[in-house]
Design an enzyme around this catalytic site. Structure first.
Site, PDB file in Angstrom:
ATOM      1  N   GLU A  18       0.843  -1.212   0.000  1.00 48.73           N
ATOM      2  CA  GLU A  18       0.000   0.000   0.000  1.00 48.73           C
ATOM      3  C   GLU A  18       0.870   1.252   0.000  1.00 48.73           C
ATOM      4  O   GLU A  18       2.082   1.206   0.200  1.00 48.73           O
ATOM      5  CB  GLU A  18      -0.894   0.030   1.247  1.00 48.73           C
ATOM      6  CG  GLU A  18      -2.323  -0.409   1.026  1.00 48.73           C
ATOM      7  CD  GLU A  18      -3.180   0.624   0.294  1.00 48.73           C
ATOM      8  OE1 GLU A  18      -2.640   1.656  -0.152  1.00 48.73           O
ATOM      9  OE2 GLU A  18      -4.393   0.393   0.189  1.00 48.73           O
ATOM     10  N   ASN A 148      -9.719   5.502   2.756  1.00 46.42           N
ATOM     11  CA  ASN A 148      -8.683   5.153   1.805  1.00 46.42           C
ATOM     12  C   ASN A 148      -8.140   6.393   1.099  1.00 46.42           C
ATOM     13  O   ASN A 148      -7.829   7.383   1.740  1.00 46.42           O
ATOM     14  CB  ASN A 148      -9.192   4.089   0.828  1.00 46.42           C
ATOM     15  CG  ASN A 148      -8.451   2.773   0.996  1.00 46.42           C
ATOM     16  OD1 ASN A 148      -7.234   2.751   1.114  1.00 46.42           O
ATOM     17  ND2 ASN A 148      -9.181   1.690   1.018  1.00 46.42           N
ATOM     18  N   ASP A 199      -9.628   2.313  -4.304  1.00 48.80           N
ATOM     19  CA  ASP A 199      -8.725   2.177  -3.161  1.00 48.80           C
ATOM     20  C   ASP A 199      -7.881   3.447  -3.073  1.00 48.80           C
ATOM     21  O   ASP A 199      -8.425   4.546  -2.939  1.00 48.80           O
ATOM     22  CB  ASP A 199      -7.891   0.904  -3.334  1.00 48.80           C
ATOM     23  CG  ASP A 199      -7.274   0.401  -2.039  1.00 48.80           C
ATOM     24  OD1 ASP A 199      -6.916   1.227  -1.184  1.00 48.80           O
ATOM     25  OD2 ASP A 199      -7.125  -0.821  -1.883  1.00 48.80           O
TER      26      ASP A 199
END
Length: 288
Positions: A18, A148, A199
């Site tokens: 991420e 997010n 996302d």
């Protein structure tokens, strides 16, 4: 663009890669593996890689103006000093059972906007909080589920935001009081059923929003009026976030995940890049 335009730059097996972030001072791409509690760096000029273990699940790692990193951890936001042995201290400790830090972004004024979510993804269990260098924490959004992607328009007048289960990329107006407040939340774009879930995101120099689609195997680019104008197909089903990096901020880096995939593709969990994808915006470091 298709998957052929994409390259694997760090072949890894991240469970939940991420938060790619270009650190211009160091000339490296930072990213995290949330569930492995690791912060990675990658130098595209030399190929050098480093890994730092945080001791807690880490949702995001961003550079600081004075060197070192700010980390969005399970139990709050912490600072680490420069170098592999940099000192650790909590900036804002706020442990909540069953909750962890997730994606985060640095605003034009140098504040950190840190998101949270519950491990069970319970509806309304997440937040978005603005933190300054002295540790002052101000709630921005509550009653979100999976906080997010967050980013700002080139002129700083708009903020873009994703609460993943809504399937929306939202836009909010920034109140010109130093950028501390956002109002008038509304949808910019809706990701259709079957195309995945939005996302992490980044905003380019044209003001367009690039968003990774979890379970969608792609990154999409939306114009400031919400029109879809580009799709980058990827060789993995779960891209998680994207950011421009490299000396000219023209290469689009994409983090990916293996978690939840019974038979993941060989490159799932790796760091990908789409060379010369566009023109990125310089990202500020955390002023703390």
């Amino acid at each position: 663009m298709t998957a052929a335009a994409c390259e694997v730059v760090v072949r890894a097996r991240a469970e939940l890669g991420e938060g790619p972030t270009w650190d211009p001072a160091a000339g490296v791409l930072l990213w995290v593996d949330i569930l492995a509690s690791r912060v990675h760096s990658y130098d595209p000029a030399s190929g050098r890689r480093t890994v730092r273990t945080t001791g807690q699940h880490v949702g995001a790692a961003k550079p600081r103006t004075g060197g070192g990193l700010v980390l969005n951890l399970r139990d709050g936001v912490a600072l680490v000093g420069p170098g592999p042995e940099g000192a650790f201290r909590w900036l804002h400790r706020d442990p909540v059972p069953g909750r962890r830090g997730n994606d985060a972004a640095v605003a034009p004024d140098g504040s950190l906007w840190a998101g949270t979510m519950r491990y069970d993804e319970a509806r309304g269990g997440g937040t978005l909080t603005r933190l300054t260098g002295d540790g002052t924490a101000e709630p921005v959004l509550t009653d979100v589920t999976v906080s997010n992607g967050t980013g700002w328009s080139p002129d700083g007048r708009r903020m873009y935001y994703v609460d993943t289960p809504t399937r929306r990329i939202d836009v909010l107006d920034v109140v010109l009081d130093g950028g501390r407040q956002v109002v008038n939340r509304r949808p910019l774009a809706q990701v259709e059923e079957g195309a995945g879930f939005p996302d992490g995101l980044t905003v380019d120099a044209d003001g367009c929003v690039w968003v990774a689609l979890w379970d969608g195997g792609a990154v999409r680019r939306y114009t400031p009026d919400g029109a879809l104008d580009r799709v980058v197909a990827l060789p993995v089903p779960r891209p998680t976030a994207c950011a421009f990096g490299g000396a000219g901020l023209t290469d689009l880096y994409v983090t990916t995940a293996r978690t939840g995939l019974g038979a993941p593709p060989p490159v799932a969990g790796s760091l990908l890049v789409v060379p010369d994808a566009g023109s990125g915006l310089p990202q500020p470091a955390f002023a703390g």
